[in-house]
Design an enzyme around this catalytic site. Structure first.
Site, PDB file in Angstrom:
ATOM      1  N   ASP A  16      11.677  84.543  45.510  1.00 25.75           N
ATOM      2  CA  ASP A  16      10.797  83.747  46.371  1.00 25.75           C
ATOM      3  C   ASP A  16      10.893  82.260  46.029  1.00 25.75           C
ATOM      4  OD1 ASP A  16       8.978  83.326  48.373  1.00 25.75           O
ATOM      5  OD2 ASP A  16       7.232  83.993  47.229  1.00 25.75           O
ATOM      6  N   ASN A  18      12.572  79.809  48.141  1.00 21.94           N
ATOM      7  CA  ASN A  18      13.723  79.085  48.699  1.00 21.94           C
ATOM      8  C   ASN A  18      13.285  77.945  49.613  1.00 21.94           C
ATOM      9  OD1 ASN A  18      15.077  81.135  47.457  1.00 21.94           O
ATOM     10  ND2 ASN A  18      15.833  82.109  49.319  1.00 21.94           N
ATOM     11  N   GLY A  19      12.269  78.210  50.419  1.00 18.10           N
ATOM     12  CA  GLY A  19      11.787  77.205  51.372  1.00 18.10           C
ATOM     13  C   GLY A  19      11.224  76.001  50.635  1.00 18.10           C
ATOM     14  N   TRP A  21      11.913  75.068  47.617  1.00 17.12           N
ATOM     15  CA  TRP A  21      13.009  74.369  46.937  1.00 17.12           C
ATOM     16  C   TRP A  21      13.661  73.377  47.903  1.00 17.12           C
ATOM     17  CZ3 TRP A  21      18.159  73.605  47.714  1.00 17.12           C
ATOM     18  CH2 TRP A  21      18.908  73.115  46.624  1.00 17.12           C
ATOM     19  N   ARG A  29      15.015  74.427  55.456  1.00 17.46           N
ATOM     20  CA  ARG A  29      14.721  75.643  54.697  1.00 17.46           C
ATOM     21  C   ARG A  29      15.958  76.488  54.399  1.00 17.46           C
ATOM     22  NH1 ARG A  29       9.714  77.787  54.076  1.00 17.46           N
ATOM     23  NH2 ARG A  29      10.634  79.865  54.150  1.00 17.46           N
ATOM     24  N   HIS A  33      17.954  78.984  51.077  1.00 15.51           N
ATOM     25  CA  HIS A  33      18.496  80.348  51.052  1.00 15.51           C
ATOM     26  C   HIS A  33      19.950  80.324  50.569  1.00 15.51           C
ATOM     27  CE1 HIS A  33      14.853  81.467  53.002  1.00 15.51           C
ATOM     28  NE2 HIS A  33      15.156  81.002  54.196  1.00 15.51           N
ATOM     29  N   SER A  61      11.962  90.954  53.976  1.00 15.84           N
ATOM     30  CA  SER A  61      10.942  91.991  54.184  1.00 15.84           C
ATOM     31  C   SER A  61      10.794  92.284  55.678  1.00 15.84           C
ATOM     32  CB  SER A  61       9.604  91.521  53.615  1.00 15.84           C
ATOM     33  OG  SER A  61       9.047  90.498  54.427  1.00 15.84           O
ATOM     34  N   ARG A  67       9.285  85.398  61.105  1.00 17.64           N
ATOM     35  CA  ARG A  67       9.570  83.969  60.891  1.00 17.64           C
ATOM     36  C   ARG A  67      10.237  83.376  62.142  1.00 17.64           C
ATOM     37  NH1 ARG A  67      11.122  82.787  54.631  1.00 17.64           N
ATOM     38  NH2 ARG A  67       9.348  83.894  53.751  1.00 17.64           N
ATOM     39  N   LEU A 127      27.472  98.339  37.499  1.00 23.93           N
ATOM     40  CA  LEU A 127      26.144  97.918  37.963  1.00 23.93           C
ATOM     41  C   LEU A 127      25.916  98.414  39.390  1.00 23.93           C
ATOM     42  CD1 LEU A 127      23.566  95.998  37.778  1.00 23.93           C
ATOM     43  CD2 LEU A 127      25.003  94.245  38.827  1.00 23.93           C
ATOM     44  N   ARG A 179       8.960  88.091  39.742  1.00 25.80           N
ATOM     45  CA  ARG A 179       8.750  87.348  40.982  1.00 25.80           C
ATOM     46  C   ARG A 179       8.817  85.868  40.665  1.00 25.80           C
ATOM     47  NH1 ARG A 179       5.234  88.384  46.354  1.00 25.80           N
ATOM     48  NH2 ARG A 179       5.958  86.539  47.443  1.00 25.80           N
ATOM     49  N   ARG A 185       1.665  88.294  43.845  1.00 28.82           N
ATOM     50  CA  ARG A 185       1.453  89.444  44.737  1.00 28.82           C
ATOM     51  C   ARG A 185       2.732  90.245  44.899  1.00 28.82           C
ATOM     52  NH1 ARG A 185       0.255  84.876  48.078  1.00 28.82           N
ATOM     53  NH2 ARG A 185       2.127  84.177  49.146  1.00 28.82           N
TER      54      ARG A 185
HETATM   55  C1  IPE Z   1       8.508  88.259  49.854  1.00 30.26           C
HETATM   56  O1  IPE Z   1       8.460  86.873  50.020  1.00 30.26           O
HETATM   57  C2  IPE Z   1       9.711  88.818  50.515  1.00 30.26           C
HETATM   58  C3  IPE Z   1      10.995  88.427  49.952  1.00 30.26           C
HETATM   59  C4  IPE Z   1      11.200  87.697  48.891  1.00 30.26           C
HETATM   60  C5  IPE Z   1      12.139  88.942  50.649  1.00 30.26           C
HETATM   61  P1  IPE Z   1       7.583  86.196  51.157  1.00 30.26           P
HETATM   62  O2  IPE Z   1       7.700  84.739  50.984  1.00 30.26           O
HETATM   63  O3  IPE Z   1       7.948  86.752  52.486  1.00 30.26           O
HETATM   64  O4  IPE Z   1       6.114  86.721  50.793  1.00 30.26           O
HETATM   65  P2  IPE Z   1       4.689  86.121  51.089  1.00 30.26           P
HETATM   66  O5  IPE Z   1       4.598  85.909  52.567  1.00 30.26           O
HETATM   67  O6  IPE Z   1       4.578  84.837  50.341  1.00 30.26           O
HETATM   68  O7  IPE Z   1       3.727  87.143  50.573  1.00 30.26           O
HETATM   69  C1  IPE Z   2      12.303  83.752  49.789  1.00 34.99           C
HETATM   70  O1  IPE Z   2      12.007  82.400  49.921  1.00 34.99           O
HETATM   71  C2  IPE Z   2      13.356  84.231  50.761  1.00 34.99           C
HETATM   72  C3  IPE Z   2      12.852  85.111  51.823  1.00 34.99           C
HETATM   73  C4  IPE Z   2      11.647  85.578  51.902  1.00 34.99           C
HETATM   74  C5  IPE Z   2      13.809  85.507  52.852  1.00 34.99           C
HETATM   75  P1  IPE Z   2      11.000  81.866  51.017  1.00 34.99           P
HETATM   76  O2  IPE Z   2      11.744  81.584  52.268  1.00 34.99           O
HETATM   77  O3  IPE Z   2       9.845  82.807  51.170  1.00 34.99           O
HETATM   78  O4  IPE Z   2      10.513  80.521  50.361  1.00 34.99           O
HETATM   79  P2  IPE Z   2       9.039  79.922  50.343  1.00 34.99           P
HETATM   80  O5  IPE Z   2       8.136  80.984  49.800  1.00 34.99           O
HETATM   81  O6  IPE Z   2       8.714  79.580  51.758  1.00 34.99           O
HETATM   82  O7  IPE Z   2       9.136  78.726  49.457  1.00 34.99           O
HETATM   83 MG    MG Z   3       8.061  82.977  50.209  1.00 34.02          MG
END
Ligand code: IPE
Ligand code: IPE
Ligand code: MG
Length: 232
Positions: A16, A18-19, A21, A29, A33, A61, A67, A127, A179, A185
């Site tokens: 979690d 990436n956005g 970052w 965004r 990724h 997920s 999104r 692996l 995480r 969560r």
């Molecule tokens: C959880 O991250 C799913 C993945 C990392 C693939 P999210 O960014 O979607 O989760 P929430 O919305 O913060 O709970």
């Molecule tokens: C996790 O990073 C990647 C996916 C859920 C696909 P996010 O895209 O959720 O990044 P944040 O949480 O918005 O920073």
């Molecule tokens: Mg996220």
């Protein structure tokens, strides 16, 4: 490589941040990724070096379908591209690649790329890399319940049958869940399988999570006292 007294057999990661970052680097965004793929590479390499037999990654997920369309398409492109790029490396290093999730919404192209990738790495024995795509824990339990309603209509089944009906049937339950990005969560990840998993949450954003961060999380796991409800 460092040595550990106790290593998990199965490490799972909710990748979690990436956005955030990307935002911090004033980038769109999807760049986050793309950078995250480098972290996947680092962690896979580390597992191979240490002899950790199972690594699983929550990459997309079921809820992530909600999104913006542009981000979803970019992610789908990235999955296809990364699989293509990593194929030879995986074969060379004995990585068996497995995708688990609800594949109904994937394009035909992506589905055949996944099948091809799983077929060509099936003999890998160093692996097992499980990537959860379009996965949610509740979906997994639902599809298991539907199977069991057909195979055991009398309701005469136990825990083992439920575990075997989940999509993770051939994968041991995770010993360690990491995480990144500080969120406390589970976000509908493996709800059944994580019952006794040790959880490590780190503030590091996924694209910044490389070898050192992974080794730190393993050190933290090493210190944990797993009691499974018993007394010492
Ligand atoms: C959880 O991250 C799913 C993945 C990392 C693939 P999210 O960014 O979607 O989760 P929430 O919305 O913060 O709970
Ligand atoms: C996790 O990073 C990647 C996916 C859920 C696909 P996010 O895209 O959720 O990044 P944040 O949480 O918005 O920073
Ligand atoms: Mg996220």
């Amino acid at each position: 490589m460092e040595s550990f007294e106790k290593l998990p057999s199965h490490v799972s990661i909710i990748m979690d941040g990436n956005g955030r970052w990307a935002q911090r680097h004033s980038l769109p965004r999807f760049k986050g990724h793309y950078e995250g793929v480098e972290s996947v590479r680092a962690v896979v390499e580390c597992c191979c070096e240490l002899g950790i037999p199972y690594l699983s990654l929550f990459a997309f997920s079921e809820e992530n379908w909600n999104r913006p369309q542009d981000e979803v398409s970019r992610l789908m492109e990235l999955f296809a591209l990364s699989m293509k790029n990593e194929l030879n490396n995986f074969i060379k290093n004995g990585v068996r690649f497995v995708v688990l999730g609800n594949r109904e919404r994937f394009s035909e192209n992506l589905n055949s790329a996944i099948d091809e990738m799983m077929r060509s790495t099936a003999a890998g024995s160093a692996l097992t890399l499980v990537v959860f795509l379009s996965y949610s824990g509740r979906w997994d339990i639902l599809q298991a319940a539907r199977k069991l309603a057909v195979t055991h209509p009398d309701g005469n089944f136990g825990m083992e049958e439920i575990s075997s009906a989940l999509v993770t049937s051939r994968i041991p339950d995770p010993d360690l869940l990491i995480r990144t990005s500080g969120e406390m969560r589970i976000s509908n990840y493996m709800l059944w399988q994580l019952s006794y998993t040790e959880i490590v949450v780190v503030d590091t954003l996924w694209p910044d999570f490389r070898k050192t961060s992974f080794l730190d999380a393993l050190r933290e796991y090493e210190k944990r006292d797993r009691r499974f409800g018993k007394v010492k």
